[in-house]
Design a protein around this motif. Structure first.
Motif, PDB file in Angstrom:
ATOM      1  N   VAL A 182       0.859  -1.183   0.000  1.00 19.43           N
ATOM      2  CA  VAL A 182       0.000   0.000   0.000  1.00 19.43           C
ATOM      3  C   VAL A 182       0.894   1.231   0.000  1.00 19.43           C
ATOM      4  O   VAL A 182       2.062   1.165   0.392  1.00 19.43           O
ATOM      5  CB  VAL A 182      -0.937   0.062   1.238  1.00 19.43           C
ATOM      6  CG1 VAL A 182      -2.045  -0.942   1.120  1.00 19.43           C
ATOM      7  CG2 VAL A 182      -0.159  -0.104   2.522  1.00 19.43           C
ATOM      8  N   TYR A 183       0.343   2.330  -0.444  1.00 22.39           N
ATOM      9  CA  TYR A 183       1.104   3.571  -0.426  1.00 22.39           C
ATOM     10  C   TYR A 183       0.641   4.412   0.748  1.00 22.39           C
ATOM     11  O   TYR A 183      -0.561   4.659   0.897  1.00 22.39           O
ATOM     12  CB  TYR A 183       0.903   4.322  -1.742  1.00 22.39           C
ATOM     13  CG  TYR A 183       1.587   3.627  -2.877  1.00 22.39           C
ATOM     14  CD1 TYR A 183       2.916   3.921  -3.185  1.00 22.39           C
ATOM     15  CD2 TYR A 183       0.926   2.653  -3.615  1.00 22.39           C
ATOM     16  CE1 TYR A 183       3.551   3.261  -4.206  1.00 22.39           C
ATOM     17  CE2 TYR A 183       1.556   1.990  -4.639  1.00 22.39           C
ATOM     18  CZ  TYR A 183       2.882   2.289  -4.938  1.00 22.39           C
ATOM     19  OH  TYR A 183       3.525   1.640  -5.938  1.00 22.39           O
ATOM     20  N   GLY A 184       1.569   4.795   1.590  1.00 20.57           N
ATOM     21  CA  GLY A 184       1.160   5.568   2.748  1.00 20.57           C
ATOM     22  C   GLY A 184       2.334   5.926   3.627  1.00 20.57           C
ATOM     23  O   GLY A 184       3.491   5.697   3.287  1.00 20.57           O
ATOM     24  N   ASP A 185       1.980   6.506   4.766  1.00 20.20           N
ATOM     25  CA  ASP A 185       2.985   6.881   5.747  1.00 20.20           C
ATOM     26  C   ASP A 185       2.941   5.825   6.849  1.00 20.20           C
ATOM     27  O   ASP A 185       1.905   5.593   7.461  1.00 20.20           O
ATOM     28  CB  ASP A 185       2.637   8.268   6.305  1.00 20.20           C
ATOM     29  CG  ASP A 185       3.633   8.734   7.341  1.00 20.20           C
ATOM     30  OD1 ASP A 185       4.357   9.700   7.037  1.00 20.20           O
ATOM     31  OD2 ASP A 185       3.682   8.142   8.440  1.00 20.20           O
ATOM     32  N   MET A 186       4.070   5.169   7.066  1.00 20.45           N
ATOM     33  CA  MET A 186       4.119   4.036   8.001  1.00 20.45           C
ATOM     34  C   MET A 186       3.586   4.408   9.383  1.00 20.45           C
ATOM     35  O   MET A 186       2.725   3.717   9.933  1.00 20.45           O
ATOM     36  CB  MET A 186       5.565   3.546   8.092  1.00 20.45           C
ATOM     37  CG  MET A 186       5.693   2.225   8.832  1.00 20.45           C
ATOM     38  SD  MET A 186       4.749   0.917   8.014  1.00 20.45           S
ATOM     39  CE  MET A 186       5.442  -0.536   8.747  1.00 20.45           C
ATOM     40  N   ASP A 187       4.091   5.496   9.937  1.00 22.57           N
ATOM     41  CA  ASP A 187       3.701   5.881  11.295  1.00 22.57           C
ATOM     42  C   ASP A 187       2.200   6.137  11.400  1.00 22.57           C
ATOM     43  O   ASP A 187       1.541   5.703  12.341  1.00 22.57           O
ATOM     44  CB  ASP A 187       4.453   7.149  11.729  1.00 22.57           C
ATOM     45  CG  ASP A 187       5.919   6.848  11.961  1.00 22.57           C
ATOM     46  OD1 ASP A 187       6.244   5.659  12.156  1.00 22.57           O
ATOM     47  OD2 ASP A 187       6.726   7.798  11.925  1.00 22.57           O
ATOM     48  N   LEU A 188       1.689   6.855  10.402  1.00 26.36           N
ATOM     49  CA  LEU A 188       0.268   7.201  10.448  1.00 26.36           C
ATOM     50  C   LEU A 188      -0.606   5.964  10.298  1.00 26.36           C
ATOM     51  O   LEU A 188      -1.620   5.826  10.978  1.00 26.36           O
ATOM     52  CB  LEU A 188      -0.073   8.228   9.359  1.00 26.36           C
ATOM     53  CG  LEU A 188       0.538   9.609   9.539  1.00 26.36           C
ATOM     54  CD1 LEU A 188       0.079  10.537   8.425  1.00 26.36           C
ATOM     55  CD2 LEU A 188       0.142  10.197  10.884  1.00 26.36           C
ATOM     56  N   LEU A 189      -0.230   5.072   9.408  1.00 25.35           N
ATOM     57  CA  LEU A 189      -1.040   3.871   9.214  1.00 25.35           C
ATOM     58  C   LEU A 189      -0.980   2.980  10.451  1.00 25.35           C
ATOM     59  O   LEU A 189      -1.983   2.372  10.833  1.00 25.35           O
ATOM     60  CB  LEU A 189      -0.582   3.105   7.965  1.00 25.35           C
ATOM     61  CG  LEU A 189      -0.913   3.801   6.643  1.00 25.35           C
ATOM     62  CD1 LEU A 189      -0.562   2.911   5.472  1.00 25.35           C
ATOM     63  CD2 LEU A 189      -2.386   4.176   6.581  1.00 25.35           C
ATOM     64  N   GLN A 190       0.176   2.915  11.071  1.00 26.77           N
ATOM     65  CA  GLN A 190       0.276   2.165  12.332  1.00 26.77           C
ATOM     66  C   GLN A 190      -0.671   2.758  13.360  1.00 26.77           C
ATOM     67  O   GLN A 190      -1.419   2.042  14.035  1.00 26.77           O
ATOM     68  CB  GLN A 190       1.715   2.220  12.860  1.00 26.77           C
ATOM     69  CG  GLN A 190       2.633   1.245  12.153  1.00 26.77           C
ATOM     70  CD  GLN A 190       4.086   1.480  12.508  1.00 26.77           C
ATOM     71  OE1 GLN A 190       4.403   2.370  13.300  1.00 26.77           O
ATOM     72  NE2 GLN A 190       4.962   0.689  11.918  1.00 26.77           N
TER      73      GLN A 190
END
Lengths: 472, 218
Positions: A353-361
């Motif tokens: 997926v495309y995203g920001d690791m910290d935010l998705l966590q």
């Protein structure tokens, strides 16, 4: 001046002017026609006279001495046979001496005569009356004479006066009728403008529902349609502003409430500790309250920071491995879930997926934490992920207490808690879902919350893959 | 002994109020939501109800009108500091309000005030050999009148109503002089000294080092 009056007065002026002009021309033309007809008739009549006189005079012997006497007699006899015997006839000799006159009438026409002429005529006024004067030349072997015929043509002028009078009366009446009609017409014409004006004023006074009913197809109707469109837009904007203000106010109120509640305990217990001699048990209890409420404030502060941080942030989307993301979420929630005896089942297809690791966590941590709060002891949470065509879909499902249908829409508002005391007990501040909402919109992802009270909640999140985003 | 019902969903705050009112000599019960509050109100008789506005199940305003229908005085607790909210609460029939966060002496003073207004407490407070009449603001010591100034009387009342509590000078100043404390220690000390002398409470009104005073009542 009001448009209504401008329109009304202008219209009236034009109409009356047109009528006056038209009437005058009509009357004038008719007068001229009557006059020329009368003149022609007069001339024709006198031509007969002239011929008769000429014929009589030529029949006389050349040396007839008493010619002047004869003329008088002939004129008299001709006169009797005329259509209008009362018309004045005068006969002059060469030296302009009157030879014959049936009625006393003084004309100046004889003095105006030119050298060469057979007949001249003019209209003159005597004692305020109009006369047609015609002068003929009667010339022959018998000598030169002038024949003048004068007739009153006053009736032509009288007729004109009468026409004018009746025309004035008609114009007067017509003006009234026209005024009434034009008044009504003006009202009809300006009525939509008035309606528009009322609607605008009502709108300005705060009645944002104010609209006009469009009628017809003219410019005013267009303006009405434009007004309605503008009003729709404005109402929408105002509603949005009010809604924003309301949300802002609610946020501030909720925030101040969330802030003051732990503060009340902290200040209260601290006050008690400093001013009263408490038993050891009470001291421990008070300190414990202060500690936990302080922790609660800390949590609130951190979440608030996160929320405001997200507001300002522009994220860069990176390619992330779903496996890595999920394993982090699994470990970070493990301890909390174990404490309550809740099982977390993970069924995730591998993918990117495309995203920001910290935010998705943070997103999945919050969702699973919410499920944990909703679940009773021994509850179950299912965390699954599926790779679909052009998107990756995550589902977080629990068998907890669920959310009432009418409250689903509100749960993403900051500090909104469906069951406040339950949320408190579980250590919630009511910001988690607001955070999730922010993270999801930052990732341009979509989510759907389905829930049934007593059965559980299912949150579905779809991330669009980068390739499709590029195409779209 | 006056019976007070505390309706507050925050356990920490409910317990805080409970402990302090109990210490001040009231009998208290706690309800953690609106439903429980309504049940308790209908089952028992209370002299006063302390009511949080934001409650689960039954809203504080609804409970307020229920309590008023039973002629129970109500003080509402609110975290909303806005004047409009206070006015709304008072208009709904509340007798007083306390904004969170609050100090303990403020809580006690307001409770005492409302109870006195509804004549749920005696107009005269009997302490040791003193008899304090709150409405006429007169003090009798062993039946003989004691002449106190306005501030001295308020000060005495504050001590008597908050027994065994260390009263900080700033709290004393704020309550009696009704102004923010800016370190005017001498004024308080002078008044306390004169109060001690006039009432003969030299032993009971104890100076707490670096803090203020405590009225000891065993």
């Amino acid at each position: 001046m009001k448009l209504f009056w401008k329109q009304f007065i202008t219209m009236m002026c034009f109409i009356i002017l047109a009528f006056m002009l038209f009437g005058n021309i009509l009357i004038h033309t008719s007068f001229q026609m009557t006059l020329s007809r009368e003149t022609k008739r007069g001339i024709e009549e006198m031509e007969m006279f002239q011929y008769a006189l000429l014929a009589s005079l030529e029949g006389l012997p050349d040396d007839y001495q008493a010619i002047e006497l004869a003329i008088t007699e002939i004129a008299k006899s001709i006169q009797k046979n005329l259509e209008n015997p009362q018309n004045m006839v005068t006969i002059y000799d060469e030296n302009k001496h009157v030879l014959y006159q049936n009625k006393k009438y003084k004309s100046k026409l004889i003095h105006k005569k030119q050298e060469q002429f057979s007949e001249i005529w003019q209209i003159s006024q005597q004692n305020g009356k109009h006369y047609l004067e015609i002068l003929f030349l009667v010339k022959g072997d018998f000598g030169t004479y002038y024949l003048e015929a004068d007739r009153s043509i006053e009736y032509v002028y009288k007729e004109r006066e009468q026409l004018y009078d009746s025309y004035k009366a008609v114009l007067f009446v017509i003006s009234f009728v026209l005024a009434a009609l034009s008044f009504l017409f003006s009202i009809r014409l300006t009525n939509p403008i008035r309606k528009l004006s009322y609607a605008t004023r009502a709108f300005a006074d705060g009645n944002y529902k104010s609209r006009v009913k469009k009628k017809g197809n003219d410019e005013v109707a267009d303006l009405m349609a434009d007004f309605n469109q503008m009003a729709d837009q404005l109402e929408n904007n105002i509603w949005e502003i009010q809604e924003n203000a309301r949300r802002q106010k609610e946020f501030t109120e909720a925030f101040s409430h969330e802030l003051k509640t732990p503060l009340t305990s902290i200040i209260g217990y601290a006050d008690m500790l400093r001013s009263r001699q408490l038993t050891e048990e009470d001291v421990t209890m008070s300190a414990d309250y202060i500690f936990h409420q302080g922790k609660r404030l800390e949590r609130l502060a951190l979440k608030m920071l996160e929320l405001t941080y997200l507001d300002k942030q522009e994220i860069t989307l990176q390619k992330l491995s779903v496996k890595e993301l999920v394993s982090y979420v699994e470990t970070s929630t493990q301890k909390l879930l174990q404490e309550k005896g809740i099982t977390l089942e993970v069924q995730v297809m591998d993918g990117m997926v495309y995203g920001d690791m910290d935010l998705l966590q943070s997103l999945f941590f919050n969702l699973i934490d919410n499920s944990r709060k909703a679940c009773e002891k021994n509850g179950a949470i299912l965390f699954s992920g599926k790779l679909l065509e052009g998107s990756y879909q995550f589902i977080v499902q629990d068998n907890g207490c669920g959310i009432p249908e009418e409250e689903i829409g509100k749960i993403t508002e900051a500090f909104y808690m469906v069951d406040k005391s339950r949320a408190r007990k579980e250590g919630g501040a009511g910001i988690g879902m607001a955070l999730c909402q922010k993270i999801i919109s930052l990732h341009q992802a979509e989510w759907e919350i389905q829930s049934k009270v007593g059965e559980g909640t299912r949150v579905t999140i779809s991330f669009i893959t980068k390739e499709r985003q590029g195409k779209g | 002994m006056n019976k007070i019902l505390i309706v507050e969903d925050e356990e920490a705050i409910a317990n805080l109020i409970y402990m302090n009112l109990k210490n001040a000599g009231y009998f208290c019960e706690i309800a953690y939501d609106g439903q429980e509050g309504a049940d308790k109100l209908s089952e028992n008789h209370y002299d006063l109800c302390l009511l949080d506005i934001m409650l689960p199940k039954i809203n504080g305003y609804e409970l307020l009108s229920y309590a008023k229908s039973m002629e129970i005085p109500v003080i509402f607790l609110t975290a909303k500091g806005e004047t409009a909210d206070k006015v709304e609460g008072l208009r709904a029939g509340a007798d007083d309000y306390i904004t969170k966060p609050f100090e303990i002496i403020e809580l006690l003073a307001r409770v005492e005030n409302v109870l006195r207004r509804f004549q749920k407490v005696k107009q005269t407070i009997e302490v040791l050999d003193l008899s304090i009449d709150v409405s006429s603001r007169t003090v009798l010591k062993q039946g003989k009148p004691v002449k106190l100034t306005y501030k001295e009387f308020d000060l005495l009342l504050l001590f008597v109503q908050n027994p065994n509590i260390a009263l900080y000078r700033e709290s004393i100043y704020e309550r009696v002089w009704d102004a923010p404390y800016i370190g005017d220690q001498r004024t308080i000390d002078l008044h306390v000294q004169r109060l001690r002398r006039k009432t003969g409470l030299e032993k009971q009104i104890e100076t707490v080092y670096k803090v203020g005073y405590r009225f000891n009542l065993k």
